[in-house]
Motif scaffolding. Structure first.
Motif, PDB file in Angstrom:
ATOM      1  N   LEU A  92      -2.562 -41.182  85.567  1.00 49.39           N
ATOM      2  CA  LEU A  92      -3.970 -40.814  85.473  1.00 49.39           C
ATOM      3  C   LEU A  92      -4.582 -40.674  86.867  1.00 49.39           C
ATOM      4  O   LEU A  92      -5.302 -39.705  87.139  1.00 49.39           O
ATOM      5  CB  LEU A  92      -4.725 -41.852  84.659  1.00 49.39           C
ATOM      6  N   LEU A  93      -4.318 -41.626  87.739  1.00 50.28           N
ATOM      7  CA  LEU A  93      -4.878 -41.557  89.092  1.00 50.28           C
ATOM      8  C   LEU A  93      -4.380 -40.324  89.834  1.00 50.28           C
ATOM      9  O   LEU A  93      -5.125 -39.687  90.597  1.00 50.28           O
ATOM     10  CB  LEU A  93      -4.530 -42.826  89.869  1.00 50.28           C
ATOM     11  N   PHE A  94      -3.112 -39.953  89.599  1.00 54.40           N
ATOM     12  CA  PHE A  94      -2.565 -38.743  90.207  1.00 54.40           C
ATOM     13  C   PHE A  94      -3.306 -37.504  89.700  1.00 54.40           C
ATOM     14  O   PHE A  94      -3.663 -36.608  90.482  1.00 54.40           O
ATOM     15  CB  PHE A  94      -1.068 -38.626  89.905  1.00 54.40           C
ATOM     16  N   VAL A  95      -3.569 -37.460  88.389  1.00 58.08           N
ATOM     17  CA  VAL A  95      -4.274 -36.311  87.812  1.00 58.08           C
ATOM     18  C   VAL A  95      -5.692 -36.227  88.366  1.00 58.08           C
ATOM     19  O   VAL A  95      -6.181 -35.139  88.706  1.00 58.08           O
ATOM     20  CB  VAL A  95      -4.293 -36.410  86.272  1.00 58.08           C
ATOM     21  N   ASN A 177      -5.877 -30.289  80.073  1.00 61.37           N
ATOM     22  CA  ASN A 177      -4.507 -29.763  80.127  1.00 61.37           C
ATOM     23  C   ASN A 177      -3.623 -30.478  81.145  1.00 61.37           C
ATOM     24  O   ASN A 177      -2.486 -30.052  81.386  1.00 61.37           O
ATOM     25  CB  ASN A 177      -4.548 -28.259  80.446  1.00 61.37           C
ATOM     26  N   HIS A 178      -4.127 -31.559  81.736  1.00 61.05           N
ATOM     27  CA  HIS A 178      -3.369 -32.240  82.778  1.00 61.05           C
ATOM     28  C   HIS A 178      -2.969 -33.670  82.422  1.00 61.05           C
ATOM     29  O   HIS A 178      -2.074 -34.233  83.047  1.00 61.05           O
ATOM     30  CB  HIS A 178      -4.177 -32.255  84.086  1.00 61.05           C
ATOM     31  N   LEU A 179      -3.611 -34.246  81.413  1.00 67.30           N
ATOM     32  CA  LEU A 179      -3.251 -35.607  81.026  1.00 67.30           C
ATOM     33  C   LEU A 179      -1.869 -35.638  80.384  1.00 67.30           C
ATOM     34  O   LEU A 179      -1.500 -34.710  79.646  1.00 67.30           O
ATOM     35  CB  LEU A 179      -4.270 -36.170  80.033  1.00 67.30           C
ATOM     36  N   PRO A 180      -1.090 -36.674  80.617  1.00 69.61           N
ATOM     37  CA  PRO A 180       0.193 -36.820  79.904  1.00 69.61           C
ATOM     38  C   PRO A 180      -0.027 -36.811  78.401  1.00 69.61           C
ATOM     39  O   PRO A 180      -1.068 -37.264  77.905  1.00 69.61           O
ATOM     40  CB  PRO A 180       0.701 -38.184  80.398  1.00 69.61           C
ATOM     41  N   ALA A 181       0.946 -36.329  77.653  1.00 67.56           N
ATOM     42  CA  ALA A 181       0.796 -36.148  76.203  1.00 67.56           C
ATOM     43  C   ALA A 181       0.572 -37.464  75.469  1.00 67.56           C
ATOM     44  O   ALA A 181      -0.009 -37.473  74.382  1.00 67.56           O
ATOM     45  CB  ALA A 181       2.032 -35.443  75.647  1.00 67.56           C
ATOM     46  N   ASN A 182       1.008 -38.580  76.048  1.00 69.08           N
ATOM     47  CA  ASN A 182       0.861 -39.870  75.358  1.00 69.08           C
ATOM     48  C   ASN A 182      -0.506 -40.502  75.559  1.00 69.08           C
ATOM     49  O   ASN A 182      -0.792 -41.564  74.999  1.00 69.08           O
ATOM     50  CB  ASN A 182       1.931 -40.858  75.836  1.00 69.08           C
TER      51      ASN A 182
END
Length: 285
Positions: A92-95, A177-182
């Protein structure tokens, strides 16, 4: 209408704009619900310690869904939790950095089953404001190391409050569109996004309590909400109520709309109607 459980959101729904409620009227309505075997459940984006604080005299007899469904209690008993991992936080912090949203973050809170954690640099004003919603908050030197600093904590949710210079469309356009799917992001009002495991929703937590309480038909459940993070539970039963103060697109998803707003005891007034009881004058104010 057969009612076995009533579930309500807190801020903007059960609580008025001053984060309070009519204690006398609730005590009266709650006694009626208990006498009829109706379970009463609070479902909030905020933390369990905050919910216990606000309903302390009733806490042993309530269901608590906190952090948008990440943590579920019945009274004092922890029933379920859906954890986050250090990898989830780092992703999340990377996104946020990649999408340049870090420059627009006003507050960042990492919450667990036992408490919530903020950066030591948070101002006293912001810290006291966060205590309204989280109650048990600890300042830490670095949120990047919070998993290592508190190895016994079970982390469950990340709250990001963005500057009001951004609107929800801006935030979602950058993050959707950038968050991991989980991971799932849900808005809880006040320009704050709650991010947790995609399974951690109010609706899923309600289904957990259904199993515990032996309620098979979701239409024996009444739900109240006012915001995006309430849509799942508003759509799960034909006995759902959007608040009169909710936005139109929230009202569209609910089966009904309360007659009056959160500032006029809209949830309690509706509950009294469901129980086929008139508001007693001595507790109506």
């Amino acid at each position: 209408m057969t009612v076995k459980m009533i579930v309500t959101d807190m801020d903007g729904t059960f609580l008025n704009d001053h984060h309070s409620y009519n204690h006398n009227l609730f005590a009266y309505a709650f006694a009626l619900m208990r006498a009829r075997g109706i379970k009463f459940v609070l479902a909030s984006g905020s933390s369990y310690p905050r919910l216990r604080r606000d309903f302390f005299e009733f806490k042993d007899h309530l269901g608590f869904i906190s952090q948008n469904g990440s943590v579920t209690h019945v009274g004092n008993r922890l029933i379920d939790y859906i954890p986050l991992t250090p990898h989830d936080l780092n992703s999340l912090l990377f996104v946020l950095h990649r999408t340049s949203l870090t420059d627009f973050i006003d507050q960042l809170v990492v919450s667990g089953v036992h408490g919530s954690y903020v950066d030591a640099s948070m101002s006293d004003d912001d810290f006291n404001r966060m205590k309204i919603y989280y109650e048990k908050i600890t300042r830490v030197p670095s949120l990047l190391n919070v998993f290592q600093t508190f190895p016994d904590e079970i982390f469950t949710k990340i709250t990001i409050c963005f500057s009001h210079s951004l609107n929800l469309d801006d935030i979602h356009a950058k993050l959707d569109n950038h968050l991991p799917a989980n991971l799932l992001m849900e808005n809880s009002g006040y320009n704050c996004e709650l991010i947790g495991n995609a399974l951690a929703t109010k609706r899923n937590a309600i289904q957990t309590l259904q199993n515990i309480y032996g309620i098979k038909d979701p239409n024996e459940i009444v739900t109240f909400g006012d915001n995006e993070n309430d849509l799942g539970m508003l759509s799960m039963t034909r006995n759902s109520f959007a608040m009169a103060n909710a936005a139109d697109h929230i009202k569209f998803q609910a089966a009904h709309t309360t007659a009056v707003s959160n500032n006029d005891d809209g949830v309690l007034a509706t509950i009294m109607n469901i129980l086929d009881m008139k508001l007693p004058l001595q507790v109506a104010q």
